[in-house]
Scaffold this active site. Structure first.
Site, PDB file in Angstrom:
ATOM      1  N   ASP A   1      11.797   9.698  -6.472  1.00  0.00           N
ATOM      2  CA  ASP A   1      11.012   8.431  -7.229  1.00  0.00           C
ATOM      3  C   ASP A   1      11.782   7.319  -8.178  1.00  0.00           C
ATOM      4  O   ASP A   1      12.269   7.959  -9.137  1.00  0.00           O
ATOM      5  CB  ASP A   1       9.782   8.193  -7.660  1.00  0.00           C
TER       6      ASP A   1
ATOM      7  N   HIS B   1       9.937   4.123  -9.157  1.00  0.00           N
ATOM      8  CA  HIS B   1       8.634   3.268 -10.057  1.00  0.00           C
ATOM      9  C   HIS B   1       9.500   2.092 -10.603  1.00  0.00           C
ATOM     10  O   HIS B   1       8.567   2.395 -12.009  1.00  0.00           O
ATOM     11  CB  HIS B   1       7.553   4.019 -10.260  1.00  0.00           C
TER      12      HIS B   1
ATOM     13  N   ASP C   1       8.605   4.778  -2.999  1.00  0.00           N
ATOM     14  CA  ASP C   1       8.100   5.063  -4.301  1.00  0.00           C
ATOM     15  C   ASP C   1       9.235   4.124  -5.182  1.00  0.00           C
ATOM     16  O   ASP C   1       8.976   4.174  -6.230  1.00  0.00           O
ATOM     17  CB  ASP C   1       7.518   6.760  -5.510  1.00  0.00           C
TER      18      ASP C   1
ATOM     19  N   ASN D   1       4.041   7.066  -0.496  1.00  0.00           N
ATOM     20  CA  ASN D   1       2.687   6.431  -0.871  1.00  0.00           C
ATOM     21  C   ASN D   1       2.600   5.765  -1.738  1.00  0.00           C
ATOM     22  O   ASN D   1       1.158   4.781  -0.788  1.00  0.00           O
ATOM     23  CB  ASN D   1       1.600   7.943  -1.278  1.00  0.00           C
ATOM     24  N   HIS D   2       3.567   5.020  -2.378  1.00  0.00           N
ATOM     25  CA  HIS D   2       3.128   3.728  -3.795  1.00  0.00           C
ATOM     26  C   HIS D   2       3.964   2.422  -2.845  1.00  0.00           C
ATOM     27  O   HIS D   2       3.448   1.264  -2.973  1.00  0.00           O
ATOM     28  CB  HIS D   2       3.706   3.479  -4.994  1.00  0.00           C
TER      29      HIS D   2
ATOM     30  N   HIS E   1       9.186  11.562   2.020  1.00  0.00           N
ATOM     31  CA  HIS E   1       9.077  11.579   0.585  1.00  0.00           C
ATOM     32  C   HIS E   1       8.229  12.718  -0.329  1.00  0.00           C
ATOM     33  O   HIS E   1       8.670  13.081  -0.981  1.00  0.00           O
ATOM     34  CB  HIS E   1       8.204  10.286  -0.033  1.00  0.00           C
TER      35      HIS E   1
ATOM     36  N   HIS F   1       8.261  12.818  -4.886  1.00  0.00           N
ATOM     37  CA  HIS F   1       6.710  12.380  -5.112  1.00  0.00           C
ATOM     38  C   HIS F   1       6.379  13.445  -6.552  1.00  0.00           C
ATOM     39  O   HIS F   1       5.037  13.419  -6.133  1.00  0.00           O
ATOM     40  CB  HIS F   1       5.879  13.120  -3.390  1.00  0.00           C
TER      41      HIS F   1
END
Length: 303
Positions: A50, A52, A78, A110-111, A160, A234
């Site tokens: 990730d 982010h 992500d 998932n984001h 992910h 994740h």
């Protein structure tokens, strides 16, 4: 489209114009639509977790692991939300994909979802930086084209989140219809949301989506599919990287240092050379990360 000029521009902290971003998104969609749900990737390659929205830390990741195209990368999703520079992160990754399509593989997390980005920051950030939601719309349309997994030299699967009770073989991943918003349940959802746990088989996930999956499930999945390893992201790992289970058949890679500008964790990337020998590189946050404030709102994670 002068991709090299746009790359320099974004690395210097500027934004593409709305029209340029739209052009870029349309261009990358044409590349992504050709990719398989299980995109084959050759070693050598470096696997990342990730990001982010931590743009300055992503720049440090490239300093640590090497720049594209000298180093090949798989990013396991992500890219956006939580950090304050999701737009810059996603833009630079799209630019690198457009410029060097064979050297960088972008997986969905998932984001990479319209629903989550409206809660966890990316939507608001696009509104703030462009004055409207068009940039968010262009980017979230690209999300639907992102592939679900990658397989390195046929022996390491990158995804992910994790495994699914509905996916016994890799071929079953190939059959998923991916050009849509992430569903609330089923195999597509599970690949994005599941987590490994110190159990044998399956358990309900506290996240409200996906499953907790255990050692026996992972060992059987690897055996059936002739895999040496499942790589996933994740979950925040304080030490940057964590192997799970007795046979170390799964590894979590986390690539956002000092996550949310307050977690104090280190980050890592996992490199495979041409002989599939592994090397972990660790890195800490940038000075810019340290200057960021803690989260503006305490939105709980469990939806």
């Amino acid at each position: 489209m002068d991709l090299d000029q746009w790359i320099s521009k974004v690395k210097d902290g500027q934004h593409l114009s709305e029209d340029e971003l739209q052009l870029l998104c349309e261009y990358v969609k044409e590349i992504l639509i050709e990719e398989s749900n299980v995109q084959p990737v050759n070693s050598p390659v470096t696997v990342c977790g990730d990001i982010h929205g931590q743009f300055h830390d992503l720049m440090k990741l490239f300093q640590t692991g090497g720049h594209v195209p000298d180093t090949n990368y798989i990013f396991m999703g992500d890219f956006v939300d939580r950090g304050y520079n999701s737009l810059e992160v996603f833009t630079i990754l799209l630019l690198l994909k457009a410029r060097y399509p064979a050297n960088i593989t972008l997986l969905r997390g998932n984001h990479e979802s319209r629903q989550l980005t409206q809660v966890y920051g990316f939507y608001d950030e696009c509104q703030r930086k462009y004055g409207n939601a068009n940039a968010w719309r262009y980017c979230t349309d690209v999300f639907d084209y992102l592939t679900l997994s990658a397989i390195i030299d046929g022996t390491v699967l990158c995804v992910h989140g994790g495994l699914s009770p509905d996916v016994r073989t890799i071929d079953q991943i190939r059959l998923i219809e991916r050009n849509c918003e992430i569903p609330h349940e089923g195999p597509f959802c599970d690949l994005m949301w599941s987590d490994p746990e110190d159990i044998e088989t399956w358990a309900v996930s506290p996240r409200g989506a996906g499953w907790l999956f255990g050692s026996r499930v992972t060992t059987e999945f690897n055996h059936i599919n002739k895999l040496d390893l499942v790589c996933r992201a994740h979950q925040l790992v304080q030490e940057g990287l964590k192997y799970m289970f007795q046979d170390k058949g799964l590894v979590t890679v986390w690539s956002a240092p000092n996550y949310c500008y307050r977690c104090g964790n280190v980050a890592s990337i996992l490199s495979f050379n041409d002989n599939m020998e592994r090397e972990v590189k660790f890195f800490t946050e940038t000075e810019e990360n340290n200057q960021m404030r803690g989260p503006r709102t305490g939105v709980p994670y469990f939806l």
